[in-house]
Design an enzyme around this catalytic site. Sequence first.
Site, PDB file in Angstrom:
ATOM      1  N   LYS A  13      17.183  81.171  60.636  1.00 45.10           N
ATOM      2  CA  LYS A  13      17.108  79.901  61.371  1.00 45.10           C
ATOM      3  C   LYS A  13      17.126  80.129  62.882  1.00 45.10           C
ATOM      4  CE  LYS A  13      20.891  78.235  59.456  1.00 45.10           C
ATOM      5  NZ  LYS A  13      21.233  79.348  58.554  1.00 45.10           N
ATOM      6  N   ARG A  88      24.402  69.552  57.435  1.00 47.90           N
ATOM      7  CA  ARG A  88      24.779  70.468  56.358  1.00 47.90           C
ATOM      8  C   ARG A  88      25.471  69.770  55.216  1.00 47.90           C
ATOM      9  NH1 ARG A  88      25.211  75.447  59.993  1.00 47.90           N
ATOM     10  NH2 ARG A  88      25.408  77.085  58.483  1.00 47.90           N
ATOM     11  N   ARG A 127      23.534  92.764  60.751  1.00 49.92           N
ATOM     12  CA  ARG A 127      23.867  92.094  62.008  1.00 49.92           C
ATOM     13  C   ARG A 127      25.320  92.340  62.396  1.00 49.92           C
ATOM     14  NH1 ARG A 127      23.189  85.762  62.370  1.00 49.92           N
ATOM     15  NH2 ARG A 127      25.103  85.854  61.151  1.00 49.92           N
ATOM     16  N   ARG A 133      29.934  89.415  64.508  1.00 51.06           N
ATOM     17  CA  ARG A 133      30.372  88.048  64.231  1.00 51.06           C
ATOM     18  C   ARG A 133      31.490  88.079  63.199  1.00 51.06           C
ATOM     19  NH1 ARG A 133      25.704  83.543  63.226  1.00 51.06           N
ATOM     20  NH2 ARG A 133      27.153  82.848  61.613  1.00 51.06           N
ATOM     21  N   ARG A 144      30.062  81.826  52.471  1.00 50.72           N
ATOM     22  CA  ARG A 144      29.109  80.970  53.206  1.00 50.72           C
ATOM     23  C   ARG A 144      27.917  80.614  52.328  1.00 50.72           C
ATOM     24  NH1 ARG A 144      28.244  85.022  57.866  1.00 50.72           N
ATOM     25  NH2 ARG A 144      26.501  83.705  58.522  1.00 50.72           N
TER      26      ARG A 144
HETATM   27  P1  AP5 Z   1      19.386  84.641  61.975  1.00 51.66           P
HETATM   28  O1  AP5 Z   1      18.151  84.179  62.642  1.00 51.66           O
HETATM   29  O2  AP5 Z   1      20.604  84.797  62.778  1.00 51.66           O
HETATM   30  O3  AP5 Z   1      19.669  83.727  60.695  1.00 51.66           O
HETATM   31  P2  AP5 Z   1      20.429  82.362  60.601  1.00 51.66           P
HETATM   32  O4  AP5 Z   1      19.797  81.611  59.485  1.00 51.66           O
HETATM   33  O5  AP5 Z   1      20.513  81.700  61.920  1.00 51.66           O
HETATM   34  O6  AP5 Z   1      21.853  82.900  60.116  1.00 51.66           O
HETATM   35  P3  AP5 Z   1      23.306  82.468  60.539  1.00 51.66           P
HETATM   36  O7  AP5 Z   1      24.215  83.540  60.088  1.00 51.66           O
HETATM   37  O8  AP5 Z   1      23.372  82.036  61.953  1.00 51.66           O
HETATM   38  O9  AP5 Z   1      23.479  81.200  59.596  1.00 51.66           O
HETATM   39  P4  AP5 Z   1      24.712  80.389  59.238  1.00 51.66           P
HETATM   40  O10 AP5 Z   1      24.142  79.130  58.723  1.00 51.66           O
HETATM   41  O11 AP5 Z   1      25.648  81.108  58.333  1.00 51.66           O
HETATM   42  O12 AP5 Z   1      25.537  80.276  60.601  1.00 51.66           O
HETATM   43  P5  AP5 Z   1      25.675  79.146  61.710  1.00 51.66           P
HETATM   44  O13 AP5 Z   1      25.855  79.833  62.979  1.00 51.66           O
HETATM   45  O14 AP5 Z   1      24.643  78.119  61.570  1.00 51.66           O
HETATM   46  O15 AP5 Z   1      19.062  86.009  61.217  1.00 51.66           O
HETATM   47  C1  AP5 Z   1      20.098  86.726  60.571  1.00 51.66           C
HETATM   48  C2  AP5 Z   1      19.900  88.221  60.808  1.00 51.66           C
HETATM   49  O16 AP5 Z   1      18.691  88.641  60.164  1.00 51.66           O
HETATM   50  C3  AP5 Z   1      19.741  88.598  62.290  1.00 51.66           C
HETATM   51  O17 AP5 Z   1      20.311  89.827  62.521  1.00 51.66           O
HETATM   52  C4  AP5 Z   1      18.216  88.650  62.475  1.00 51.66           C
HETATM   53  O18 AP5 Z   1      17.855  89.526  63.490  1.00 51.66           O
HETATM   54  C5  AP5 Z   1      17.755  89.139  61.114  1.00 51.66           C
HETATM   55  N1  AP5 Z   1      16.437  88.625  60.727  1.00 51.66           N
HETATM   56  C6  AP5 Z   1      15.923  87.407  60.996  1.00 51.66           C
HETATM   57  N2  AP5 Z   1      14.685  87.281  60.457  1.00 51.66           N
HETATM   58  C7  AP5 Z   1      14.430  88.456  59.820  1.00 51.66           C
HETATM   59  C8  AP5 Z   1      13.311  88.940  59.074  1.00 51.66           C
HETATM   60  N3  AP5 Z   1      12.209  88.191  58.884  1.00 51.66           N
HETATM   61  N4  AP5 Z   1      13.395  90.174  58.552  1.00 51.66           N
HETATM   62  C9  AP5 Z   1      14.510  90.935  58.745  1.00 51.66           C
HETATM   63  N5  AP5 Z   1      15.592  90.550  59.470  1.00 51.66           N
HETATM   64  C10 AP5 Z   1      15.554  89.301  59.992  1.00 51.66           C
HETATM   65  O19 AP5 Z   1      27.072  78.494  61.277  1.00 51.66           O
HETATM   66  C11 AP5 Z   1      28.241  79.256  61.351  1.00 51.66           C
HETATM   67  C12 AP5 Z   1      29.414  78.442  60.889  1.00 51.66           C
HETATM   68  O20 AP5 Z   1      29.623  77.332  61.772  1.00 51.66           O
HETATM   69  C13 AP5 Z   1      29.292  77.808  59.497  1.00 51.66           C
HETATM   70  O21 AP5 Z   1      29.648  78.708  58.468  1.00 51.66           O
HETATM   71  C14 AP5 Z   1      30.290  76.665  59.630  1.00 51.66           C
HETATM   72  O22 AP5 Z   1      31.600  77.146  59.532  1.00 51.66           O
HETATM   73  C15 AP5 Z   1      30.063  76.200  61.056  1.00 51.66           C
HETATM   74  N6  AP5 Z   1      29.029  75.156  61.149  1.00 51.66           N
HETATM   75  C16 AP5 Z   1      27.824  75.252  61.772  1.00 51.66           C
HETATM   76  N7  AP5 Z   1      27.136  74.119  61.642  1.00 51.66           N
HETATM   77  C17 AP5 Z   1      27.914  73.283  60.905  1.00 51.66           C
HETATM   78  C18 AP5 Z   1      27.734  71.954  60.421  1.00 51.66           C
HETATM   79  N8  AP5 Z   1      26.600  71.277  60.657  1.00 51.66           N
HETATM   80  N9  AP5 Z   1      28.735  71.415  59.708  1.00 51.66           N
HETATM   81  C19 AP5 Z   1      29.882  72.082  59.456  1.00 51.66           C
HETATM   82  N10 AP5 Z   1      30.108  73.327  59.885  1.00 51.66           N
HETATM   83  C20 AP5 Z   1      29.123  73.935  60.600  1.00 51.66           C
HETATM   84 MG    MG Z   2      22.067  81.132  63.192  1.00 52.49          MG
END
Ligand code: AP5
Ligand code: MG
Length: 191
Positions: A13, A88, A127, A133, A144
């Site tokens: 994402k 979410r 990562r 992280r 997660r």
């Molecule tokens: P990346 O692009 O970082 O993927 P991502 O989908 O953004 O993954 P996240 O870990 O950020 O998702 P998440 O939903 O768990 O965390 P968020 O921060 O939203 O890619 C991942 C890795 O793969 C990177 O190293 C990248 O380089 C690599 N990669 C990318 N594309 C690739 C490809 N094609 N091939 C190979 N490698 C690749 O949320 C974190 C926390 O915040 C949640 O758990 C929750 O506690 C809280 N939170 C956030 N939003 C809410 C909400 N709306 N409501 C409640 N709690 C929330």
């Molecule tokens: Mg992310």
Amino acid sequence: MKLLIMGAPGAGKGTQATALAERYGVPAISTGDIFRYNIKNQTPLGVKVKAIIDAGEYVPDDVTEEIVASRLAEPDCEQGFLLDGFPRTMHQVHFLDRYLAERSAPLDAVVSLMVQPEALVQRLLARAEIEGRADDNEDTIRRRMEVYAGQTAPLLFHYENKGLLVDVDGTGTVDEVRQRMFDLVDAHVKA
Ligand code: AP5
Ligand code: MG
């Protein structure tokens, strides 16, 4: 352009949001990034949400919705936005629907990035080595993914029923996924 990007943890994402937001000239807004910024700076919000995020659970809806509402009220969102990681929960979906309806500002597309679970774990463990992280350890990654499957994946039906869903295969290189996503989103918004 008002866009959402959805997908499991590690689906890409954040990586793809940056490119998509640039293409359409709108800000990319990640609730996860906002929370991590607040944790890093030990703000009252950061202190409140740190343990929840470190455990891989969701921050309460009222807290998250307030943050999104105040971010969307900033001037750079007047021409649109791309939300990464929001909504979410069904409560957040209804909140966003109401927020946009009050402003007569419907969504244009909801991008769903799909990647097999085992590949996601590998990406996030890789990562962890680079970014450190707190929620990128195997137990929390699995938690997660469970929370995503239980609470967030079903929301895709809501957007599918509204004709907004753009399904994108998130496997392949970052460049391949980006081009695939651009082609599908362009086709969707022109249709
Ligand atoms: P990346 O692009 O970082 O993927 P991502 O989908 O953004 O993954 P996240 O870990 O950020 O998702 P998440 O939903 O768990 O965390 P968020 O921060 O939203 O890619 C991942 C890795 O793969 C990177 O190293 C990248 O380089 C690599 N990669 C990318 N594309 C690739 C490809 N094609 N091939 C190979 N490698 C690749 O949320 C974190 C926390 O915040 C949640 O758990 C929750 O506690 C809280 N939170 C956030 N939003 C809410 C909400 N709306 N409501 C409640 N709690 C929330
Ligand atoms: Mg992310």
